[in-house]
Motif scaffolding. Sequence first.
Motif, short mmCIF file in Angstrom:
data_model
loop_
_atom_site.label_atom_id
_atom_site.label_comp_id
_atom_site.label_asym_id
_atom_site.label_seq_id
_atom_site.Cartn_x
_atom_site.Cartn_y
_atom_site.Cartn_z
N SER A 189 12.20 -0.28 1.88
CA SER A 189 11.69 1.04 2.27
C SER A 189 11.13 1.77 1.05
N LEU A 190 9.96 2.36 1.22
CA LEU A 190 9.35 3.16 0.17
C LEU A 190 9.72 4.63 0.31
N ALA A 191 10.24 5.00 1.46
CA ALA A 191 10.64 6.40 1.70
C ALA A 191 11.74 6.41 2.74
N GLY A 192 12.48 7.52 2.79
CA GLY A 192 13.55 7.65 3.77
C GLY A 192 14.80 6.89 3.38
N ASN A 193 15.87 7.18 4.06
CA ASN A 193 17.15 6.50 3.82
C ASN A 193 17.82 6.23 5.16
N PRO A 194 18.50 5.09 5.28
CA PRO A 194 19.23 4.81 6.53
C PRO A 194 20.30 5.87 6.77
N GLN A 195 20.51 6.21 8.03
CA GLN A 195 21.53 7.20 8.35
C GLN A 195 22.91 6.57 8.25
N GLU A 196 23.81 7.26 7.58
CA GLU A 196 25.19 6.77 7.44
C GLU A 196 25.81 6.56 8.81
N GLY A 197 26.43 5.41 8.98
CA GLY A 197 27.15 5.14 10.21
C GLY A 197 26.28 4.66 11.34
N GLN A 198 24.95 4.74 11.17
CA GLN A 198 24.06 4.32 12.25
C GLN A 198 23.32 3.04 11.89
N ARG A 199 23.25 2.72 10.62
CA ARG A 199 22.62 1.46 10.22
C ARG A 199 23.66 0.55 9.62
N GLU A 208 29.94 -6.77 6.52
CA GLU A 208 29.06 -5.62 6.52
C GLU A 208 28.68 -5.26 5.09
N GLU A 209 27.38 -5.13 4.84
CA GLU A 209 26.91 -4.85 3.50
C GLU A 209 26.70 -3.35 3.26
N GLY A 210 26.79 -2.56 4.33
CA GLY A 210 26.70 -1.12 4.17
C GLY A 210 25.28 -0.60 4.19
N SER A 211 25.14 0.70 3.98
CA SER A 211 23.85 1.36 4.03
C SER A 211 23.11 1.21 2.72
N GLY A 212 21.82 1.55 2.75
CA GLY A 212 21.02 1.47 1.55
C GLY A 212 20.08 2.65 1.45
N ASN A 213 19.39 2.77 0.30
CA ASN A 213 18.42 3.82 0.09
C ASN A 213 17.04 3.20 -0.02
#
Length: 465
Positions: A189-199, A208-213
């Motif tokens: 992703s070049l912009a935005g961040n995954p929503q915590e708990g939803q991705r 589970e590898e968790g969320s990212g930026n």
Amino acid sequence: MAKSSVLILSLCILAFTHRCLSYDPSTDPELQGRRRECELRRISTQQPIRKEVSEAGVTEFWDQFNEQFESAGVAIIRHTIESRGLLLPSYTNAPRLAYISRGRGVIGVMAPGCPETYQSQEESQKGSGQRFRDQHQKIGHYRQGDLIALPAGVAHWCYNDGDEPLVALVFFDTSNDANQLDSNYRRFSLAGNPQEGQRRIVSRKGQEEGSGNNIFGGFDTRILAEAFGVSIETARKLQNPEDQRGHIVRVEGGLEMLSPTLSREQQGREYRRGPNVNGLEETICSSRLIETLADPTRADVYTSQAGRLSSLNSYTLPILEFLQLSVEHGRLYKNAMMAPHCNLNAHSVIYGLRGSARVQIVSERGQAVFDDVLREGDLVIAPQNFALVKQAENQGFEWVAFKTNANAMISTLAGKTSVMRGLPLDVIANAYQISREEASSLKYNREEVTLLAPTYRSSGRSAAA
């Protein structure tokens, strides 16, 4: 001394030859493991297993670690983008094809090294000359029934400028030579961040590898500020770790951008499909990335009582040669059939768009590894060389199939151009222990090429077009 050396050498050669001749690949654990990955004794329809919810849309993911997807070396996702929704810029590690099953929109592609060919001008305040207000790489309009082709690593964004949700089915060829990473689908992703708990990103081991930026989130803020020549505050906004909108965001008031009128672009696309186009004049920067696939007037095969079939390959859309992919779109009328066939040089990922059909897939052992009804939203993978047949139910059937070869070929088993048609009568009669009359019926009763109209046996009456 010389004789003993020759004797030793002879014994070594004999031992090596014996080992080679006695080697049984079926006993090699490594080869057995590899072979088991593609020993598909049972194929099933696939549905998305998880979703990523964003502010203005949803992305659904099929299980890329399912053995059917791993054997074909592919991954599938589906975007649903609300009106005025913007799919933020990103790139992936594999070539991809996107089929627009609903809605319309705009796409921008940022190919490395290509010029900003879309430019707008306005007079400067001093009135001496002109200055550019904005300039960017080209954008394209797409609508329902269009196919979009994108190389690996090329960034893009999408915007829904229509009044209804936009639905795009996206196919990734993760086993493509262009992907030098592992066989997993990866979005950068070049912009935005995954929503915590939803991705949730789940690894091959189920961990589970968790969320990212977005990718800028990993850089030092001061380095970013220096690289772009902006303030520290602006660099922090580029990283924006607090952004919880997801990767599909809502654009209030609509998106303003420089773009040619839709009608002119459509006319240009119709012109480029003319007979004088060979694709040699196209470069990566100017190549055609969008093509209408579902238009009935571009059908390659049409039978008034059976349906139509269209395909895109490297000859009709040259960018597909670079991607090493092709695509098929078909529609069957009530009770009509696509003749039993096999894909000679590609896996085929079949997605039901509308209606339903009974689909059978048969392995090299003559066993039906799949025999079920494929409905709208269902997906099934037909491995290379496995025999395949589709017969529409009462509402007809429409599908799109992504294929892992730039010039995928099929071999029909029934019909005018089939394997059966190429056999001498006596070969057929002796092979199946039937009379010459029965052999003649097998060989000549069907004059259609690929799409077979329903018979009285299948429909109970003559089918209407």
